[in-house]
Design a protein around this motif. Structure first.
Motif, PDB file in Angstrom:
ATOM      1  N   ALA A  46     -34.720 -22.531 -12.303  1.00  0.00           N
ATOM      2  CA  ALA A  46     -35.752 -24.095 -11.505  1.00  0.00           C
ATOM      3  C   ALA A  46     -35.124 -24.329 -10.076  1.00  0.00           C
ATOM      4  O   ALA A  46     -35.821 -24.841  -9.526  1.00  0.00           O
ATOM      5  CB  ALA A  46     -34.752 -24.875 -12.923  1.00  0.00           C
ATOM      6  N   GLU A  47     -34.408 -24.143  -9.524  1.00  0.00           N
ATOM      7  CA  GLU A  47     -33.585 -23.967  -8.178  1.00  0.00           C
ATOM      8  C   GLU A  47     -34.996 -23.554  -7.534  1.00  0.00           C
ATOM      9  O   GLU A  47     -34.958 -24.217  -6.586  1.00  0.00           O
ATOM     10  CB  GLU A  47     -32.220 -23.204  -8.299  1.00  0.00           C
ATOM     11  N   ALA A  48     -35.004 -22.135  -7.459  1.00  0.00           N
ATOM     12  CA  ALA A  48     -36.305 -21.469  -7.352  1.00  0.00           C
ATOM     13  C   ALA A  48     -37.475 -22.857  -7.127  1.00  0.00           C
ATOM     14  O   ALA A  48     -37.906 -22.663  -5.920  1.00  0.00           O
ATOM     15  CB  ALA A  48     -36.657 -20.161  -7.195  1.00  0.00           C
ATOM     16  N   TYR A  49     -38.421 -22.845  -8.184  1.00  0.00           N
ATOM     17  CA  TYR A  49     -39.171 -24.305  -7.992  1.00  0.00           C
ATOM     18  C   TYR A  49     -39.596 -25.655  -7.532  1.00  0.00           C
ATOM     19  O   TYR A  49     -39.527 -25.273  -6.504  1.00  0.00           O
ATOM     20  CB  TYR A  49     -39.823 -25.068  -9.292  1.00  0.00           C
ATOM     21  N   GLU A  50     -38.150 -25.908  -7.493  1.00  0.00           N
ATOM     22  CA  GLU A  50     -37.825 -26.970  -6.708  1.00  0.00           C
ATOM     23  C   GLU A  50     -37.944 -27.017  -5.014  1.00  0.00           C
ATOM     24  O   GLU A  50     -38.277 -27.302  -4.543  1.00  0.00           O
ATOM     25  CB  GLU A  50     -35.921 -27.728  -7.369  1.00  0.00           C
ATOM     26  N   LEU A  51     -36.950 -26.165  -4.774  1.00  0.00           N
ATOM     27  CA  LEU A  51     -37.060 -25.684  -3.191  1.00  0.00           C
ATOM     28  C   LEU A  51     -37.880 -25.536  -2.868  1.00  0.00           C
ATOM     29  O   LEU A  51     -38.851 -25.263  -1.409  1.00  0.00           O
ATOM     30  CB  LEU A  51     -35.597 -23.982  -3.092  1.00  0.00           C
ATOM     31  N   MET A  52     -39.142 -24.354  -3.228  1.00  0.00           N
ATOM     32  CA  MET A  52     -41.008 -23.643  -2.926  1.00  0.00           C
ATOM     33  C   MET A  52     -41.363 -24.713  -2.846  1.00  0.00           C
ATOM     34  O   MET A  52     -42.280 -24.499  -2.070  1.00  0.00           O
ATOM     35  CB  MET A  52     -40.750 -22.399  -3.668  1.00  0.00           C
ATOM     36  N   LYS A  53     -41.401 -26.184  -3.933  1.00  0.00           N
ATOM     37  CA  LYS A  53     -41.875 -27.381  -3.642  1.00  0.00           C
ATOM     38  C   LYS A  53     -41.779 -27.843  -2.677  1.00  0.00           C
ATOM     39  O   LYS A  53     -42.276 -28.497  -1.845  1.00  0.00           O
ATOM     40  CB  LYS A  53     -41.415 -27.948  -5.253  1.00  0.00           C
ATOM     41  N   MET A  54     -40.547 -28.122  -1.963  1.00  0.00           N
ATOM     42  CA  MET A  54     -39.793 -28.653  -1.626  1.00  0.00           C
ATOM     43  C   MET A  54     -40.356 -27.662   0.053  1.00  0.00           C
ATOM     44  O   MET A  54     -39.945 -28.646   1.468  1.00  0.00           O
ATOM     45  CB  MET A  54     -38.600 -29.078  -1.045  1.00  0.00           C
ATOM     46  N   ASN A  55     -40.726 -26.978   0.508  1.00  0.00           N
ATOM     47  CA  ASN A  55     -40.628 -26.226   1.611  1.00  0.00           C
ATOM     48  C   ASN A  55     -39.466 -25.591   2.382  1.00  0.00           C
ATOM     49  O   ASN A  55     -39.528 -25.432   3.117  1.00  0.00           O
ATOM     50  CB  ASN A  55     -41.633 -26.387   2.450  1.00  0.00           C
ATOM     51  N   ALA A  56     -37.974 -26.335   1.546  1.00  0.00           N
ATOM     52  CA  ALA A  56     -36.833 -25.315   2.025  1.00  0.00           C
ATOM     53  C   ALA A  56     -37.076 -23.956   1.614  1.00  0.00           C
ATOM     54  O   ALA A  56     -36.335 -23.096   2.300  1.00  0.00           O
ATOM     55  CB  ALA A  56     -35.814 -26.390   0.840  1.00  0.00           C
ATOM     56  N   ASN A 101     -47.113 -25.398 -10.060  1.00  0.00           N
ATOM     57  CA  ASN A 101     -47.652 -25.835 -10.435  1.00  0.00           C
ATOM     58  C   ASN A 101     -46.109 -26.067 -11.437  1.00  0.00           C
ATOM     59  O   ASN A 101     -45.538 -25.650 -11.247  1.00  0.00           O
ATOM     60  CB  ASN A 101     -48.460 -26.285 -10.833  1.00  0.00           C
ATOM     61  N   GLU A 102     -46.804 -27.456 -12.319  1.00  0.00           N
ATOM     62  CA  GLU A 102     -46.085 -27.751 -13.013  1.00  0.00           C
ATOM     63  C   GLU A 102     -45.183 -26.860 -14.452  1.00  0.00           C
ATOM     64  O   GLU A 102     -44.105 -26.933 -14.630  1.00  0.00           O
ATOM     65  CB  GLU A 102     -45.769 -29.230 -13.192  1.00  0.00           C
ATOM     66  N   GLY A 116     -48.383 -23.668  -0.346  1.00  0.00           N
ATOM     67  CA  GLY A 116     -48.415 -25.684  -0.063  1.00  0.00           C
ATOM     68  C   GLY A 116     -48.491 -25.811  -1.676  1.00  0.00           C
ATOM     69  O   GLY A 116     -47.604 -24.576  -2.245  1.00  0.00           O
ATOM     70  N   VAL A 117     -48.016 -26.352  -1.837  1.00  0.00           N
ATOM     71  CA  VAL A 117     -47.796 -27.052  -4.196  1.00  0.00           C
ATOM     72  C   VAL A 117     -49.157 -27.740  -4.603  1.00  0.00           C
ATOM     73  O   VAL A 117     -49.258 -28.504  -4.033  1.00  0.00           O
ATOM     74  CB  VAL A 117     -46.297 -27.460  -4.050  1.00  0.00           C
ATOM     75  N   LYS A 118     -48.989 -27.128  -5.868  1.00  0.00           N
ATOM     76  CA  LYS A 118     -50.513 -27.435  -6.440  1.00  0.00           C
ATOM     77  C   LYS A 118     -49.919 -28.685  -6.318  1.00  0.00           C
ATOM     78  O   LYS A 118     -51.189 -29.827  -6.380  1.00  0.00           O
ATOM     79  CB  LYS A 118     -50.532 -26.884  -7.419  1.00  0.00           C
ATOM     80  N   ALA A 119     -48.981 -29.552  -6.989  1.00  0.00           N
ATOM     81  CA  ALA A 119     -49.013 -30.944  -7.451  1.00  0.00           C
ATOM     82  C   ALA A 119     -48.942 -31.601  -5.907  1.00  0.00           C
ATOM     83  O   ALA A 119     -49.611 -32.675  -6.325  1.00  0.00           O
ATOM     84  CB  ALA A 119     -47.947 -31.020  -8.397  1.00  0.00           C
ATOM     85  N   ALA A 120     -48.495 -31.175  -5.269  1.00  0.00           N
ATOM     86  CA  ALA A 120     -48.990 -31.682  -3.642  1.00  0.00           C
ATOM     87  C   ALA A 120     -50.622 -31.735  -3.243  1.00  0.00           C
ATOM     88  O   ALA A 120     -50.873 -33.023  -2.619  1.00  0.00           O
ATOM     89  CB  ALA A 120     -48.113 -31.693  -2.891  1.00  0.00           C
TER      90      ALA A 120
END
Length: 179
Positions: free
Chosen positions: A95-105, A15-16, A152-156
Motif C-alpha cells: 500500500a505504501e509503494a502504491y501511494e508513493l508511486m502514484k505521487m511520483n515520490a 490503477n486503483e 504516470g498514474v492511470k487514475a491521474a
C-alpha cells in the motif's frame, strides 16, 4: 554474487487495483555505474522463469524479506525490459509503494541479477552486460539509470483525459458562439 542495477523507470500506469506497467531496464544507455545493458540480456533468464511458471520477485528497495506484489508480465522489446505488476495493496509495504508511486515520490526500478556474460572496455570504463540471470526487480527511490522514469498514474491520466475533453468541449462551445 548478486549484482544490482538501478534504472529510473517510467510506470505507464498505476490503477486503483495496484496494477502498473513500465520499463525496468532501458537498453543501450550508460548508467551511473558505468554499465550498459544490451538487447537480449534478459531473454534466456526470462525463458528459465517461464519454464518454472513464475517471474522474478517484486521487492521493495532490494529487501528480500519485503515483497510488495508480483510481476504478471515481463518481456524484452526494442526499448528494454518491459514489466507489468500488481502491488499487494492489503500489505503495509504494498500500500505504501502504491501511494508513493502514484505521487511520483518513488519512481525507480532496480534489477537484481547475476551477470552471465559481460565485457569491460578499459578505455571508456564501461561494462557491457550481455546476459544475466534475473532474480528480482525492485521498486527503489534512487535509480542509477534516469531513462526509465515513471510515466504516470492511470487514475491521474484518466483525470487529465477528462479535463482535456472538457476543455475541448468548452473550446468548441466558444467557437460555436463566436460564429
Amino acid at each position: 554474487m548478486l549484482d544490482q542495477k538501478d534504472f529510473s523507470f517510467h510506470i505507464k500506469a498505476v490503477n486503483e487495483d495496484g496494477l502498473f506497467s513500465g520499463y525496468a531496464s532501458v537498453f543501450n544507455l550508460v548508467d551511473g555505474d558505468q554499465d550498459i545493458v544490451v538487447k537480449g540480456a534478459f531473454n534466456a533468464s526470462l525463458a528459465d522463469w517461464s519454464a518454472k511458471g513464475r517471474l522474478p520477485a517484486l521487492l521493495w528497495q532490494h529487501r528480500m524479506g519485503e515483497p510488495i506484489g508480483v510481476y504478471t508480465k515481463m518481456h524484452e522489446d526494442d526499448v528494454g525490459l518491459y514489466v507489468e505488476g500488481k502491488l499487494a495493496l492489503k500489505t503495509a509495504r504494498g500500500a505504501e509503494a502504491y501511494e508513493l508511486m502514484k505521487m511520483n515520490a518513488v519512481s525507480g526500478l532496480s534489477i537484481g541479477f547475476v551477470s552471465r556474460d559481460d565485457s569491460y572496455d578499459r578505455v571508456t570504463g564501461v561494462r557491457t552486460i550481455k546476459q544475466v540471470d534475473l532474480w528480482e526487480v525492485s521498486v527503489v527511490t534512487f535509480p542509477a539509470n534516469d531513462a526509465s522514469r515513471v510515466n504516470g498514474v492511470k487514475a491521474a491520466e484518466a483525470r487529465q483525459a477528462n479535463e482535456a475533453k472538457a476543455l475541448q468541449n468548452l473550446i468548441n462551445i466558444i467557437r460555436g458562439a463566436s460564429q
